[in-house]
Design a protein around this motif. Structure first.
Motif, PDB file in Angstrom:
ATOM      1  N   ALA A   1     -67.429   1.419  50.403  1.00 26.55           N
ATOM      2  CA  ALA A   1     -68.536   2.244  50.890  1.00 26.55           C
ATOM      3  C   ALA A   1     -69.578   2.459  49.795  1.00 26.55           C
ATOM      4  O   ALA A   1     -70.789   2.446  50.056  1.00 26.55           O
TER       5      ALA A   1
ATOM      6  N   ALA B   1     -67.225  -0.534  54.641  1.00 23.65           N
ATOM      7  CA  ALA B   1     -68.220   0.523  54.497  1.00 23.65           C
ATOM      8  C   ALA B   1     -68.802   0.910  55.846  1.00 23.65           C
ATOM      9  O   ALA B   1     -68.983   2.089  56.150  1.00 23.65           O
TER      10      ALA B   1
ATOM     11  N   TRP C   1     -71.653  -0.691  49.354  1.00 24.62           N
ATOM     12  CA  TRP C   1     -72.633  -0.798  50.443  1.00 24.62           C
ATOM     13  C   TRP C   1     -73.814   0.141  50.207  1.00 24.62           C
ATOM     14  O   TRP C   1     -74.969  -0.217  50.422  1.00 24.62           O
TER      15      TRP C   1
ATOM     16  N   LEU D   1     -68.720   4.471  57.554  1.00 27.14           N
ATOM     17  CA  LEU D   1     -69.932   5.176  57.913  1.00 27.14           C
ATOM     18  C   LEU D   1     -69.952   5.515  59.400  1.00 27.14           C
ATOM     19  O   LEU D   1     -70.522   6.516  59.813  1.00 27.14           O
TER      20      LEU D   1
ATOM     21  N   GLN E   1     -61.348   1.614  50.142  1.00 24.48           N
ATOM     22  CA  GLN E   1     -62.361   1.873  51.156  1.00 24.48           C
ATOM     23  C   GLN E   1     -63.561   2.603  50.563  1.00 24.48           C
ATOM     24  O   GLN E   1     -64.710   2.317  50.906  1.00 24.48           O
ATOM     25  N   GLN E   2     -63.291   3.526  49.664  1.00 25.33           N
ATOM     26  CA  GLN E   2     -64.383   4.269  49.053  1.00 25.33           C
ATOM     27  C   GLN E   2     -65.212   3.370  48.137  1.00 25.33           C
ATOM     28  O   GLN E   2     -66.436   3.504  48.077  1.00 25.33           O
TER      29      GLN E   2
END
Length: 369
Positions: free
Chosen positions: A75, A228, A78, A232, A71-72
């Motif tokens: 992100a 991302a 993105w 966010l 997931q990081q």
């Protein structure tokens, strides 16, 4: 005793790759060059760290939301999309060690370039290497106005606080932008930085990640964008929940305040906003000399306007004098207002109604604000 092999992958695909064999303490056990004609010989298994050209790698420090590594990375991809010169779907993102409370090191490289490097290493007999861009080999100075540089073939690696980039030599002054550049140029200093990088790689561009299947780049990019976006938005969801909680508490306080306002001013109109009306009344200043003076000023103002009459009057020791006056034309009310203000008081028109040939207004005469 475990061993670490440091391989310096040159920008020139045809050049031999220098290497150092290190022990756990960073002592050099062996030096040499790897080439297609002289690849790594099979034998004891060692950990390999390969330094690759930093000119092909985008390095940033980003504040990333909490979550799993995948997931990081999504992100980060993105966040970097505006800085990438190629389709983000073709990029591989690697993360440095998690730094709690600080921006995290992020490195991005085109997947095709990464495949080229791993292919070249394979021809040299090197498999499963940790890949580090050469721009991360120099250590960052503690001072924000200083940079360190280290030459790697035709490029110069420049490192500072929150900065790591490899550029052509003539671009170093542009990157420095007035900051002092400290070159790492002695053989011992260069080797020390290479050894330090090999023993504690700041990032791994390979990362042990599986390579994307051909034709699924756009799908992967859409997944990255979706992850991302979700990451966010997650702080916004938490903020929204907190806002709803605060709104509920504020509503309860407003309801209690409205009840107290109506109890304080029982003559308040039923359809009036109790909080606004209470605030307006509490802000009023008693007229100079009291309501008697205010009433006298009102009488004199009405006498000066032909046809103006007083229909009702209520004396309020705090607010002043409330009255209903009637007159023949709208300009008469303005004349009444000017006469009252000329004597140092104010007049507030609260409501006006036409009744046949007459006009009636509810007014408040009090002190000037």
């Amino acid at each position: 005793m475990s061993r670490t092999r440091l391989v310096l992958l040159p920008a020139d695909p045809g050049a031999a790759a220098p290497f150092l064999m290190l022990d756990d303490d960073g002592r050099v056990l062996e030096r040499g060059h790897l080439s297609v004609d002289g690849p790594v010989l099979s034998g004891a298994r060692v950990r390999t760290v390969a330094i690759v050209p930093g000119t092909e790698v985008l390095v940033r420090w980003l504040t990333l939301p909490a979550g799993r590594a995948v997931q990081q990375r999504a992100a980060a991809l993105w966040a970097l999309r505006e800085d990438l010169a190629v389709d983000p779907a073709s990029m591989r993102v690697a993360l440095g060690p998690d730094a709690v409370g600080s921006p995290r090191l992020v490195a991005a490289v085109d997947d095709a370039r990464l495949g080229e490097w791993t292919g070249r290493l394979a021809t040299l007999g090197v498999e499963g290497a940790t890949l580090v861009p050469d721009c991360l080999v120099p250590d960052a100075p503690e001072e924000a106005d200083r940079l360190r540089s280290l030459v790697f073939g035709p490029a110069v690696a420049v490192r500072g606080q929150g900065l790591a980039v490899s550029v052509q030599p003539d671009l170093v002054p542009v990157i420095a932008a007035g900051r002092t550049v400290e070159p790492i140029d002695s053989e011992a200093a260069v080797e020390a930085r290479l050894i330090a990088t090999a023993l504690a790689p700041p990032v791994d561009l390979g990362g042990g990640q599986s390579r994307p299947v051909s034709g699924e780049g756009w799908k992967a990019w859409r997944l990255a964008a979706g992850l991302a976006l979700a990451l966010l938005l997650s702080p916004l969801v938490l903020a929204a929940a907190a806002a709803i909680r605060d709104d509920m508490a504020a509503s309860r306080l407003n309801a209690a305040a409205a009840e107290r306002a109506r109890a304080l001013f029982p003559d308040m109109a039923a359809d009036a906003d109790p909080l606004d009306e209470a605030q307006r009344r509490l802000a009023l200043t008693p007229p100079p000399g009291g309501v008697a003076v205010a009433a006298s000023v009102l009488f004199q103002a009405l006498e000066g306007v032909p046809g103006a009459e007083l229909d009702s009057l209520t004396a309020d020791p705090v607010a002043g004098v409330r009255a209903t006056v009637s007159y023949a034309a709208f300009q008469d009310l303005q004349a009444i207002r000017e006469a009252i203000e000329a004597r140092g008081l104010s007049m507030v028109e609260e409501a006006t109604l036409e009744e046949g040939n007459r006009i009636a207004s509810d007014i408040l005469v009090g002190a000037k604000a």
